[in-house]
Design a protein around this motif. Structure first.
Motif, PDB file in Angstrom:
ATOM      1  N   PHE A  33      16.367   5.922 -40.342  1.00 20.45           N
ATOM      2  CA  PHE A  33      14.919   5.772 -40.363  1.00 20.45           C
ATOM      3  C   PHE A  33      14.303   6.468 -41.575  1.00 20.45           C
ATOM      4  N   LEU A  34      14.968   7.513 -42.085  1.00 21.72           N
ATOM      5  CA  LEU A  34      14.500   8.152 -43.315  1.00 21.72           C
ATOM      6  C   LEU A  34      14.550   7.159 -44.465  1.00 21.72           C
ATOM      7  N   VAL A  35      15.640   6.413 -44.539  1.00 20.11           N
ATOM      8  CA  VAL A  35      15.791   5.408 -45.588  1.00 20.11           C
ATOM      9  C   VAL A  35      14.743   4.310 -45.416  1.00 20.11           C
ATOM     10  N   VAL A  36      14.498   3.893 -44.175  1.00 13.63           N
ATOM     11  CA  VAL A  36      13.494   2.859 -43.905  1.00 13.63           C
ATOM     12  C   VAL A  36      12.108   3.323 -44.339  1.00 13.63           C
ATOM     13  N   GLY A  37      11.778   4.565 -44.007  1.00 14.86           N
ATOM     14  CA  GLY A  37      10.468   5.091 -44.391  1.00 14.86           C
ATOM     15  C   GLY A  37      10.268   5.098 -45.892  1.00 14.86           C
ATOM     16  N   LEU A  38      11.317   5.479 -46.623  1.00 10.94           N
ATOM     17  CA  LEU A  38      11.243   5.473 -48.078  1.00 10.94           C
ATOM     18  C   LEU A  38      11.064   4.054 -48.606  1.00 10.94           C
ATOM     19  N   ALA A  39      11.783   3.109 -47.999  1.00 10.01           N
ATOM     20  CA  ALA A  39      11.673   1.713 -48.428  1.00 10.01           C
ATOM     21  C   ALA A  39      10.273   1.170 -48.188  1.00 10.01           C
ATOM     22  N   VAL A  40       9.717   1.438 -47.023  1.00  7.58           N
ATOM     23  CA  VAL A  40       8.369   0.936 -46.697  1.00  7.58           C
ATOM     24  C   VAL A  40       7.344   1.505 -47.663  1.00  7.58           C
ATOM     25  N   ALA A  41       7.461   2.791 -47.974  1.00  2.59           N
ATOM     26  CA  ALA A  41       6.517   3.412 -48.909  1.00  2.59           C
ATOM     27  C   ALA A  41       6.615   2.782 -50.293  1.00  2.59           C
ATOM     28  N   LEU A  42       7.837   2.538 -50.746  1.00  2.00           N
ATOM     29  CA  LEU A  42       8.026   1.942 -52.073  1.00  2.00           C
ATOM     30  C   LEU A  42       7.461   0.531 -52.126  1.00  2.00           C
ATOM     31  N   HIS A  43       7.750  -0.263 -51.109  1.00  2.00           N
ATOM     32  CA  HIS A  43       7.276  -1.649 -51.106  1.00  2.00           C
ATOM     33  C   HIS A  43       5.752  -1.713 -51.014  1.00  2.00           C
ATOM     34  N   ALA A  44       5.163  -0.828 -50.228  1.00  4.65           N
ATOM     35  CA  ALA A  44       3.701  -0.801 -50.122  1.00  4.65           C
ATOM     36  C   ALA A  44       3.060  -0.440 -51.456  1.00  4.65           C
ATOM     37  N   ALA A  45       3.729   0.413 -52.225  1.00  5.50           N
ATOM     38  CA  ALA A  45       3.189   0.805 -53.525  1.00  5.50           C
ATOM     39  C   ALA A  45       3.148  -0.372 -54.503  1.00  5.50           C
ATOM     40  N   TYR A  46       4.058  -1.314 -54.325  1.00 11.00           N
ATOM     41  CA  TYR A  46       4.099  -2.469 -55.227  1.00 11.00           C
ATOM     42  C   TYR A  46       3.143  -3.580 -54.808  1.00 11.00           C
ATOM     43  N   LEU A  47       2.652  -3.550 -53.584  1.00 12.36           N
ATOM     44  CA  LEU A  47       1.843  -4.663 -53.086  1.00 12.36           C
ATOM     45  C   LEU A  47       0.588  -4.928 -53.919  1.00 12.36           C
ATOM     46  N   PRO A  48      -0.230  -3.902 -54.268  1.00 13.35           N
ATOM     47  CA  PRO A  48      -1.422  -4.200 -55.092  1.00 13.35           C
ATOM     48  C   PRO A  48      -1.058  -4.771 -56.461  1.00 13.35           C
ATOM     49  N   ARG A  49      -0.003  -4.235 -57.050  1.00 13.94           N
ATOM     50  CA  ARG A  49       0.421  -4.730 -58.364  1.00 13.94           C
ATOM     51  C   ARG A  49       0.884  -6.177 -58.270  1.00 13.94           C
ATOM     52  N   LEU A  50       1.609  -6.486 -57.219  1.00 13.24           N
ATOM     53  CA  LEU A  50       2.084  -7.851 -57.037  1.00 13.24           C
ATOM     54  C   LEU A  50       0.925  -8.804 -56.765  1.00 13.24           C
ATOM     55  N   ALA A  51      -0.076  -8.346 -56.022  1.00 18.84           N
ATOM     56  CA  ALA A  51      -1.247  -9.190 -55.737  1.00 18.84           C
ATOM     57  C   ALA A  51      -1.994  -9.530 -57.029  1.00 18.84           C
ATOM     58  N   ARG A  52      -2.131  -8.536 -57.910  1.00 19.85           N
ATOM     59  CA  ARG A  52      -2.788  -8.806 -59.200  1.00 19.85           C
ATOM     60  C   ARG A  52      -1.964  -9.776 -60.041  1.00 19.85           C
ATOM     61  N   ALA A  53      -0.645  -9.575 -60.035  1.00 19.90           N
ATOM     62  CA  ALA A  53       0.223 -10.432 -60.837  1.00 19.90           C
ATOM     63  C   ALA A  53       0.211 -11.869 -60.332  1.00 19.90           C
TER      64      ALA A  53
END
Length: 249
Positions: A33-53
């Motif tokens: 679950f530690l790995v999952v939490g890190l993954a979710v945080a990373l993917h969420a950080a990319y969401l605004p950038r991906l939306a703009r792109a």
């Protein structure tokens, strides 16, 4: 559907194997679950950038997606490789010696979390391009596969069978999301895995060399430092994860 995929195995283990095996399996999952939490945080950080792109077009969206994959792989691969090597001492020292019996299930679950680290990038792509219906079908297919495999493999292989079912379910999600992304016109490729895999292989060689003479926490630390150094030497450190990286691609 995603929650069902990640919880039905625990329920079936309780029904088919008993509470002792639930304890072993749950201990292995807690580290994951530690790995999952890190993954979710990373993917969420990319969401605004991906939306703009996405507004700019498929080429821009593909560029951000590839960079997100690079960042995800650079974090996921060493977690899987390092955890595979230190599975028994990690479980024994964090939860107690009897929990080391879950080391094989833990290794498989770590592999599943590594796959999740990758396909989570594509979830953001499907959200941005409003492909929620295919995503529901993908998650439904994965949940169905996971349920069937658990019913077959848990009685035969125990908690290792449940973990393998999770690996295959998450792999199915990755493959199907790649298919949908490809149909959208998102070009990814597989080059993002090469340098993390090479750096992790060198890291593993060092960890295995000192594992028999050093405590597990030292092996863990030396492995992490060596991975970063090897990845830097290969010029594979993702610029998005470096201090001072730009907000836009």
């Amino acid at each position: 559907m995603g929650t069902l995929t990640k919880t039905i195995d625990v329920v079936l283990i309780a029904l088919l194997l008993g509470e002792a095996q639930v304890g072993l399996y749950s201990a292995a999952y807690r580290i994951c679950f530690l790995v999952v939490g890190l993954a979710v945080a990373l993917h969420a950080a990319y969401l605004p950038r991906l939306a703009r792109a996405a507004i700019e077009g498929l080429d821009a969206a593909s560029t951000v997606t590839r960079r997100a994959f690079q960042s995800s792989a650079s974090l996921a691969v060493p977690f899987v490789v390092g955890g595979w090597i230190l599975a028994s001492p990690l479980l024994a020292n964090l939860f107690g010696a009897p929990f080391a019996a879950a080391h094989n299930a833990f290794r498989l679950l770590l592999l599943a979390m590594g796959v999740l680290f990758l396909h989570g990038v594509l979830l953001q792509v499907l959200v941005v391009f409003d492909r929620t219906r295919p995503e529901l079908l993908i998650r439904g297919a994965a949940a169905g596969l996971n349920l069937i495999l658990n019913l077959i493999w848990i009685p035969r292989f125990g908690i290792e069978g449940a973990a393998m079912a999770t690996v295959l379910a998450e792999t199915l999600v990755l493959v199907l999301r790649l298919v949908v992304g490809h149909r959208l016109g998102i070009a990814v490729g597989g080059g993002f895995l090469v340098k993390p895999l090479l750096a992790s292989a060198l890291m593993a060689a060092i960890m295995l060399a000192i594992d028999s003479v050093a405590p597990w926490w030292m092996t863990f630390g030396v492995g992490g430092i060596s991975y970063v150094l090897f990845l830097a030497a290969l010029r594979g450190l993702p610029r998005d994860l470096l201090p001072g990286s730009p907000a836009n691609p």
